[in-house]
Design an enzyme around this catalytic site. Structure first.
Site, PDB file in Angstrom:
ATOM      1  CG  HIS A 183      -1.897   0.552   1.093  1.00 41.98           C
ATOM      2  ND1 HIS A 183      -2.267   1.613   0.149  1.00 41.98           N
ATOM      3  CD2 HIS A 183      -3.245   0.611   1.314  1.00 41.98           C
ATOM      4  CE1 HIS A 183      -3.775   1.663   0.278  1.00 41.98           C
ATOM      5  NE2 HIS A 183      -4.788   0.907   1.048  1.00 41.98           N
ATOM      6  NE  ARG A 184       5.979  -0.398   1.925  1.00 40.12           N
ATOM      7  CZ  ARG A 184       7.870  -0.304   1.700  1.00 40.12           C
ATOM      8  NH1 ARG A 184       8.519   0.356   2.742  1.00 40.12           N
ATOM      9  NH2 ARG A 184       7.693  -1.498   1.532  1.00 40.12           N
TER      10      ARG A 184
END
Length: 437
Positions: A410-411
């Site tokens: 998700h980064r």
């Protein structure tokens, strides 16, 4: 007699140690330069070490099953004649075209591997007595559950080849070769770290202790690092894969694919490559540098395929898969799978991956939340393809249905990109004609 000591060389990839798997020579054997003397296992692959010296084997300084650090002495080799010149430098031989095994830089396979005296085989294979087949082919046959005596050889002088074994094997037999033992009378087994193999049981034993090393150690470190550094988000979707199954059936019947193994994994791989082109951030990676964090987007696809092997989980990858036609990709998948099953995947084939597919469906599993391979931003899982009731044009019909699931960093990528990617893969499985654009 002049005696030379051979130390464990650096086989590359930043590895610092290796396990002695099997000695191919014994004290008193005569060896020549480039004769294979020992098989070692690193965290990434099995490697055969050739001798840099010619002469007579003196002492084996490391036992089978022991872990040895790079630079530690492992064997002594005495010159046959004290007046003989110094042993020749290691000979560099071009890598053979056969991808069966890893070769050290600066060494070579030097043709047939032989010594004047051989250790006896670990155990005879009753089913293959009289069959001409190399050791890697015999191991592949055991892994696939193939009786070599029932295989029709196509190689020179009646030798059984890898293709002979594969063609004879039943589909997905690699997952049927694991015997399930009965629960023993003893309840615990302890395996000494230095022992080459578990041979003795403790009284009243209920647990088994297995040293963590080699591939298992490398996998554990990589998965722990990924799980605790990359914030994973997982999504999944059910897919009507009936047209994918129809395409697989047509490709199997096509003369152009007669010598290639075709499976739904091939269509899945094509779908993933197509979807990565439409959402490039899925093919990116989070990179920490001295100047701060960066997101590195790769405009090529080194497609990793998670493979369950006797040595543990391996993730070899197909380099520049985006440039391959369907037949090329099918051949690459077949070669990757066979090499992994034989335990001969080279370290180079396990590095540089950009995205991974795990085919959990072959185990009968529908979906999962896999852990991302380090250095990548996502991994996708293909579940089991089963006939299920499905609504088509307002009517319930039996269709081939699967679940596509995946985990993403998700980064690197947001929810809209993740959803678009999964939807694209599902769209291709539902309608493979999308690949024709």
């Amino acid at each position: 007699m002049t005696e030379q000591t051979f130390v464990l060389p650096d086989v590359g990839e930043g590895l610092t140690e290796a396990e002695i798997v099997q000695w191919r020579v014994a004290p008193g054997d005569t060896v020549a330069v480039n004769d294979v003397i020992v098989e070692i296992e690193t965290a990434k692959s099995l490697v055969e070490l050739p001798s840099p010296y010619s002469g007579t084997v003196g002492e084996l300084l490391a036992s089978e099953g022991s872990t040895v650090e790079v630079g530690a002495p492992i064997i002594t080799i005495g010159a046959a004649d004290a007046a003989a010149p110094a042993p020749a430098e290691p000979v560099t031989v071009p890598e053979p075209s056969d991808p069966g095994g890893a070769v050290l830089v600066g060494y070579g396979t030097g043709g047939a591997v032989s010594s004047r005296r051989r250790k006896p085989a670990e155990r005879p294979v009753k089913a293959s007595v009289g069959v001409v087949a190399k050791p890697p082919i015999r191991k592949l046959a055991r892994d696939l559950g193939v009786d070599l005596s029932a295989v029709t050889p196509s190689g020179p002088a009646g030798e059984v080849t890898r293709d002979d074994v594969v063609k004879h094997a039943e589909q997905a037999s690699v997952f049927r070769n694991i015997e399930t033992p009965e629960w023993g009378a003893v309840r615990e087994e302890t395996i000494p770290v230095a022992a080459p193999a578990p041979t003795a049981l403790l009284d009243d034993a209920r647990e088994e202790s297995i040293p963590v090393r080699g591939v298992r150690k490398a996998t554990a470190n990589a998965m722990t690092s990924s799980a605790y550094s990359a914030p994973h988000v997982s999504v999944w979707v059910d897919v009507d894969a009936s047209r994918t199954m129809e395409l697989v059936k047509r490709l199997k019947a096509s003369p152009d694919f007669a010598d290639v193994k075709i499976s739904p994994l091939l269509i899945m791989a094509r779908a993933v490559i197509w979807a990565l082109r439409r959402t490039p951030m899925i093919n990116a990676a989070w990179v920490d540098t001295e100047d701060g964090a960066q997101i590195r987007v790769r405009h090529y696809v080194n497609l990793g395929i998670a493979a369950a092997t006797p040595r543990g989980l391996l993730v070899p990858n197909i380099k520049d898969a985006q440039a391959m036609k369907t037949r090329e990709l099918a051949k690459a998948l077949e070669h990757l799978t066979l090499t992994a099953r034989e335990g001969k995947t080279s370290p180079a084939d396990q590095t540089g991956g950009t995205f991974t597919i795990t085919n959990i469906g072959v185990f009968g599993v529908d979906a999962g939340t896999p852990i991302i391979n380090p250095g990548e931003a996502g991994i996708i899982a293909l579940g089991a393809i089963r006939q299920k009731p499905w609504v088509v044009d307002g009517e319930v019909r039996p269709r081939w249905v699967t679940t596509v699931s995946g985990s993403f960093d998700h980064r690197v990528v947001d929810g809209d990109g993740i959803s678009r990617f999964i939807a694209d893969v599902a769209s291709v499985l539902e309608e493979p004609a999308l690949l024709l654009d």
